[in-house]
Write an enzyme that holds these catalytic residues in place. Structure first.
Site, PDB file in Angstrom:
ATOM      1  N   GLU A  84       0.585  -1.340  -0.142  1.00 32.89           N
ATOM      2  CA  GLU A  84      -0.211   0.220  -0.015  1.00 32.89           C
ATOM      3  C   GLU A  84       0.763   1.415   0.050  1.00 32.89           C
ATOM      4  O   GLU A  84       0.835   2.027   1.007  1.00 32.89           O
ATOM      5  CB  GLU A  84      -1.131   0.209   1.138  1.00 32.89           C
ATOM      6  CG  GLU A  84      -1.980  -1.060   0.943  1.00 32.89           C
ATOM      7  CD  GLU A  84      -3.242  -0.838   2.040  1.00 32.89           C
ATOM      8  OE1 GLU A  84      -3.082  -0.169   3.200  1.00 32.89           O
ATOM      9  OE2 GLU A  84      -4.115  -1.754   1.954  1.00 32.89           O
ATOM     10  N   GLU A  87      -5.816  -7.842  -0.646  1.00 32.45           N
ATOM     11  CA  GLU A  87      -6.617  -7.526   0.707  1.00 32.45           C
ATOM     12  C   GLU A  87      -7.821  -7.354   0.211  1.00 32.45           C
ATOM     13  O   GLU A  87      -7.969  -6.337  -0.670  1.00 32.45           O
ATOM     14  CB  GLU A  87      -6.018  -6.375   1.337  1.00 32.45           C
ATOM     15  CG  GLU A  87      -4.704  -6.610   2.188  1.00 32.45           C
ATOM     16  CD  GLU A  87      -4.193  -5.568   3.001  1.00 32.45           C
ATOM     17  OE1 GLU A  87      -5.013  -4.713   3.320  1.00 32.45           O
ATOM     18  OE2 GLU A  87      -2.959  -5.401   3.430  1.00 32.45           O
TER      19      GLU A  87
END
Length: 509
Positions: free
Chosen positions: A162, A273
């Site tokens: 991320e 995710e």
């Protein structure tokens, strides 16, 4: 057999038939614990951070998963930039890799650092001028990691978790440095490349964070040509994964742009995710999402859900770790959502008792195949091994917050208290670090073409699955019935009637 009994038996069959024959290569979960407590570096094991236990990994394997995503902190593994790895912390990672791959599973190595490194107590952006953390440091990390695991063809490499609140151009530069280091090590296995803005699938083509990922990230190069893009996608109102409810989430709308981008540019992707909190709105969103992955398996190779790990509490949202292993107490979402897309492949009903063979670091003589062209062969019998110290008790509460380990009762662990490492919540402006909501509400369903009535004489019945009409004749296959039910276009009551009609035809009144 009376109709009520036949209806009940039919519904029992439905519950057993709701396993979709998956076309995806990778299905798994993030074992979240080694990256905990990022505010305290290096921290202490079993205090600020924890180790995955064998019970959890074996449980996931036995439920039909074949992939473990393994988050860790770069600072703990490599306390000095450009220096040697910490032997103890590396040992924790090695233990998971050896154990899971010994069971025939894949492992995704995941530096969970948001494109930052904590230097002198402060999070510094990799490659940013004056930060003290350079692209060469990141290249060194991946050259070392590749050297460790290049001999294990079950290991895959997620370059970074991320990246966010930076320019997309910098993300590309840093990820290219990591890719270069990985390939210079001799590792040929699959690499996963993230984008900017928490690598959100829904925002891949948007520009509120700067130049869109869709424009910049296709510039990544790999001498092995063995990479895919990693996306993250949550179902709550701001897509942050921090809320316990889900919006009306239609993957065919929310993920249309990124899916088209993959297909147009001949790329592949994996959703690293996403989460399914234990509420009905999220079960619906989760089923919609997983079916979308299957329906677009020409561009998506798999998914890993958030999350598992030994210290999640009973009230933590979107967690797949059982609240107890003895007696086994499973999370409702696993059987309501995930089990439909998994095939049980039990390994062992007993705890592991022997040690696996060490992982070789020799360069394989043949290139690891690109994992987008064929289904990996996951062994159903694997050595019974133990390389991790199983946790004897899984508490349902978090450590005392005064230890700086995040108390996680309603959301995914907060990576740090710094705003640059937390997904935005309720964004309202188009500026870096915030996120503009997009209109992804599922449009009204005006399609009334679904036929669920079955003729009593039953030569044939027409059932329309969304977007594509098919005609089936009796006897309908179990797989077909399950597919129709899973399409969301036939209710369980209608399924019950369908089974009654089938049994009347097959067995008489």
């Amino acid at each position: 057999m009376n109709k009520m009994a036949m209806s009940l038996s039919g519904l029992m069959l439905v519950s057993m038939l709701l396993t979709v024959e998956s076309k995806l290569l990778y299905k798994g979960v993030s074992e979240s614990c080694l990256e905990w407590g990022p505010g305290t570096v290096p921290g202490k094991v079993d205090n600020e951070y924890f180790r995955p236990n064998t019970e959890s990994i074996l449980y996931m394997k036995n439920k039909g998963m074949n992939t473990i995503r393994l988050p860790f902190l770069w600072e703990r593994l490599q306390p000095t930039l450009g220096g040697s790895f910490d032997a103890t912390y590396q040992g924790y990672i090695d233990s998971v890799v050896n154990y899971a791959t010994g069971l025939g599973m894949f492992v995704i190595i995941d530096p969970h650092n948001y494109m930052r490194y904590k230097l002198n107590g402060n999070n510094k952006v990799i490659g940013e001028s004056g930060s003290g953390v350079t692209t060469d440091h990141f290249k060194d990390l991946w050259k070392r990691l590749g050297g460790l695991y290049k001999g294990n063809d079950k290991v895959m490499f997620g370059l970074m978790n991320e990246p966010n609140s930076v320019t997309t151009e910098l993300v590309l530069t840093v990820m290219q440095a990591g890719m270069n280091g990985l390939r210079e090590s001799g590792a040929t296995q699959l690499a996963l490349v993230p984008g900017n803005a928490w690598t959100g699938a829904h925002s891949w083509n948007q520009n509120w964070y700067g130049t869109p990922n869709a424009q910049v990230m296709k510039g990544i190069t790999d001498p092995q040509n063995n990479f895919i893009f990693e996306f993250h996608q949550y179902f709550d109102n701001d897509y942050s994964g921090t809320q316990g409810t889900c919006k009306t989430f239609d993957s065919s709308v929310v993920l249309k742009d990124v899916t088209d981008w993959l297909r147009t540019n001949k790329f592949k992707g994996l959703v690293g995710e996403f989460g399914v909190p234990d509420v009905e709105s999220c079960y619906t969103a989760g089923l919609n999402f997983l079916q979308f992955m299957e329906d677009n398996s020409d561009v998506y190779v798999g998914w890993t859900a958030w999350a598992a790990g030994p210290k999640w509490g009973a009230n933590d949202i979107q967690v797949l770790e059982p609240t107890s292993f003895n007696p086994l107490t499973e999370r409702p979402s696993f059987n309501r959502v995930f089990s439909r897309y998994l095939t049980d492949t039990p390994v062992s009903t007993k705890a592991p008792t022997t040690t696996p063979k060490p992982v070789t670091t020799q360069n394989p003589t043949t290139k690891t195949p690109v994992m987008t062209t064929q289904k990996p062969q996951v062994t159903t019998k694997a050595p019974v091994v133990t390389t991790l110290k199983p946790t004897t008790k899984t508490p349902t509460t978090k450590p005392n917050p005064t230890t700086k380990t995040p108390v996680i009762t309603t959301q995914k662990p907060n990576p740090t208290k710094a705003p640059t490492t937390q997904k935005p919540q309720n964004p309202t402006t188009k500026s870096p670090g915030t996120q503009t909501p997009v209109n992804t509400a599922k449009p009204e369903n005006t399609d009334s073409s679904v036929g669920t009535e079955v003729p009593t004489q039953g030569v044939e019945t027409k059932v329309v699955i969304p977007t594509t009409p098919f005609t089936y004749t009796f006897p309908l296959s179990n797989r077909t019935i399950a597919k129709v039910i899973l399409s969301g276009r036939i209710t369980f009551d209608e399924a019950s009637d369908l089974f009654v009609k089938m049994e009347e035809k097959l067995f008489g009144n």
